[in-house]
Design an enzyme around this catalytic site. Structure first.
Site, mmCIF file in Angstrom:
data_model
loop_
_atom_site.group_PDB
_atom_site.id
_atom_site.type_symbol
_atom_site.label_atom_id
_atom_site.label_comp_id
_atom_site.label_asym_id
_atom_site.label_seq_id
_atom_site.Cartn_x
_atom_site.Cartn_y
_atom_site.Cartn_z
ATOM 1 N N CYS A 156 0.846 -1.196 0.000
ATOM 2 C CA CYS A 156 0.000 0.000 0.000
ATOM 3 C C CYS A 156 0.875 1.236 0.000
ATOM 4 O O CYS A 156 2.006 1.207 0.488
ATOM 5 C CB CYS A 156 -0.905 -0.013 1.239
ATOM 6 S SG CYS A 156 -2.130 1.320 1.226
ATOM 7 N N ASP B 13 -10.496 -13.001 4.556
ATOM 8 C CA ASP B 13 -9.630 -11.816 4.567
ATOM 9 C C ASP B 13 -8.953 -11.608 5.926
ATOM 10 O O ASP B 13 -7.854 -11.085 6.007
ATOM 11 C CB ASP B 13 -10.499 -10.599 4.209
ATOM 12 C CG ASP B 13 -9.674 -9.352 4.011
ATOM 13 O OD1 ASP B 13 -8.508 -9.474 3.595
ATOM 14 O OD2 ASP B 13 -10.197 -8.256 4.260
ATOM 15 N N CYS C 234 -27.684 -11.403 15.116
ATOM 16 C CA CYS C 234 -26.268 -11.251 15.465
ATOM 17 C C CYS C 234 -25.430 -12.488 15.130
ATOM 18 O O CYS C 234 -24.348 -12.393 14.575
ATOM 19 C CB CYS C 234 -26.146 -10.932 16.956
ATOM 20 S SG CYS C 234 -24.455 -10.772 17.530
HETATM 21 S S1 SF4 Z 1 -24.777 -12.809 23.322
HETATM 22 FE FE1 SF4 Z 1 -26.209 -12.121 21.719
HETATM 23 S S2 SF4 Z 1 -25.574 -10.019 21.262
HETATM 24 FE FE2 SF4 Z 1 -23.859 -11.006 22.346
HETATM 25 S S3 SF4 Z 1 -22.542 -11.756 20.712
HETATM 26 FE FE3 SF4 Z 1 -23.904 -13.445 21.338
HETATM 27 S S4 SF4 Z 1 -25.636 -13.335 19.929
HETATM 28 FE FE4 SF4 Z 1 -24.558 -11.388 19.797
#
Ligand code: SF4
Ligand code: SF4
Length: 442
Positions: free
Chosen positions: A24, A290, A340
């Site tokens: 880079c 990556d 999540c």
């Molecule tokens: S506890 Fe819930 S908010 Fe925290 S990382 Fe795990 S899934 Fe995500």
């Protein structure tokens, strides 16, 4: 080379290509890739023509979907020069099957762009990602050149050239210790000065070690905490959802909306499993991801083993499934797991309160953010199901705000707050400094 598609190779996968390896022209302090130069001592770090052609042919042959996306990254890919990408586009045309469409995305620091580059991007419809961290003091805190000098002016000159040539671009903003406490300054700068209409915010969680590999649990001072990242996202979301839904896309908000609609997120960080996004180094070496360009995650070289076999290999499948299979109980039982999924494994450096390893460093932020956006996400998801625009939420919230303001004027300090928080008015919206509730008549 046999281009036959093996039954165990994935239907579609994505390769991020590093034609100039880790090289880079800048020296951003948090860059996780500069240290990868050490993997190839003595290399010129330039993808040779035969590797480019072989990769293009194998990559297209392995895809069983009509759109094939080439993601060019670095280091800084523009160091390869325009002619390298002219050749890349030629090979894509040569090996494209009937009915297939080629898409090229290129991530750049923007400092080397000129009229020739931008005319080329426009002609071939490249989608350009520009790395930019906010207004001057926030961007230049870490994004400096080899001499330690600020770079924002050069980045903005590059952005102006992209605009002049009508090139589609988005912005990639890393969220780090210097800008994390200034979410609205960052967001408004991107929206109003840069005129970015598609934003990505990538948190810096950087392990503090000498190898540059994902090992050790100590993080650098440049990293953000989960709490900081959550506040950053919430402040931007609150500004966006009241006024910008129609004309600004924020990748994480789109990912969340997909999850609230019961769809796949489309971003590996929030998928249940990993494994569909690999990295090709300049010499044809393929790695799992990556963020795992390191010896233990080396899959093989595409000149020796077909790309489709490497993508469908046992090693890659194990890497992908480990994301789901190593989730601690706290994640498995979490109410926002549906969106999540424990986040990116590279960030799982914490222990749960029960002492289980594998909790994401951003957990507190994810939980706060995904909880905060639950109601507006439900509203937007319902609007989409009713074939309305999700942008209608802005009108809905504005009308709701007018009604709330009306109720605030009627309520006593010790009454429940009309917003539904469950708190007394005086501890909720009644705390606003400039709000003076009317005296109740006797
Ligand atoms: S506890 Fe819930 S908010 Fe925290 S990382 Fe795990 S899934 Fe995500
Ligand atoms: S390790 Fe992280 S960045 Fe890599 S594929 Fe998995 S979620 Fe994506």
């Amino acid at each position: 080379m046999n281009d036959t598609i093996r039954s165990h190779s994935p239907r579609a996968f994505h390769i991020m290509v590093k034609p100039s390896g880790a090289v880079c022209n800048l020296d951003c302090k948090y860059c996780y890739f500069l240290s990868k130069e050490r993997l190839y001592p003595g290399s010129a770090f330039r993808m040779p023509d035969d590797v480019l052609e072989d990769f293009t042919r194998q990559y297209i042959a392995a895809q069983r979907v009509p759109v094939v996306t080439f993601g060019w990254q670095g280091g800084e890919p523009t160091l390869m020069g325009v002619d390298f990408f002219r050749k890349a586009v030629e090979y894509q045309e040569q090996y494209r099957r009937s009915g297939m469409r080629m898409v090229n995305t290129l991530q750049t620091n923007g400092t080397l762009l000129d009229d020739e580059w931008c005319a080329f991007f426009r002609e071939h419809n490249f989608l350009i990602g520009v790395s930019i961290d906010g207004p001057p003091t926030l961007h230049d805190a870490y994004r400096v050149d080899k001499g330690g000098h600020p770079t924002l002016d050069r980045v903005l000159a590059g952005v102006n050239l992209l605009k002049k040539h009508g090139v589609e671009f988005n912005t990639l903003t890393t969220v780090h210790a210097a800008n994390v406490d200034h979410p609205l300054a960052v967001y408004r700068f991107l929206r109003d000065q840069v005129e970015s209409r598609f934003m990505q915010f990538i948190p810096i969680i950087e392990r503090d070690n000498d190898t540059g590999y994902q090992e050790g649990e100590q993080l650098t001072d440049r990293s953000v905490t989960g709490e900081q990242y959550g506040r950053f996202l919430i402040d931007i979301f609150d500004e966006w959802v009241y006024r910008d839904v129609a004309h600004v896309s924020v990748q994480l908000f789109e990912v969340a909306l997909a999850a609230w609609l019961g769809r796949r997120p489309g971003l590996c960080v929030f998928e249940k499993t990993c494994g569909a996004a690999m990295v090709l180094e300049h010499n044809g070496d393929l790695y799992t991801c990556d963020h795992f360009v390191e010896p233990r995650c080396f899959l093989g070289n595409i000149a020796e083993t077909p790309l489709a076999d490497l993508a469908g290999s046992e090693q890659q499948q194990q890497f992908g499934h480990a994301k789901r299979d190593t989730l601690p109980r706290m994640c498995r039982e979490c109410e926002v797991r549906f969106v999540c999924n424990g986040g990116c494994p590279k960030n799982r450096v914490l222990h749960t309160p029960e002492g289980e390893p594998g909790l994401n460093a951003l957990c507190a932020g994810y939980k706060a953010f995904f909880t905060h956006i639950d109601r507006p996400m439900q509203l937007m998801a319902n609007m989409l199901r009713a074939e309305q625009s999700p942008a209608d939420i802005m009108l809905f919230l504005a009308q709701e705000q007018v009604e709330l303001e009306r109720q605030f004027k009627m309520v006593g300090r010790n009454d429940p707050c009309p917003c539904g928080s469950g708190l007394k008015f005086k501890h909720c919206h009644g705390r606003r400094q400039n709000y003076k509730p009317p005296r109740k008549s006797r």
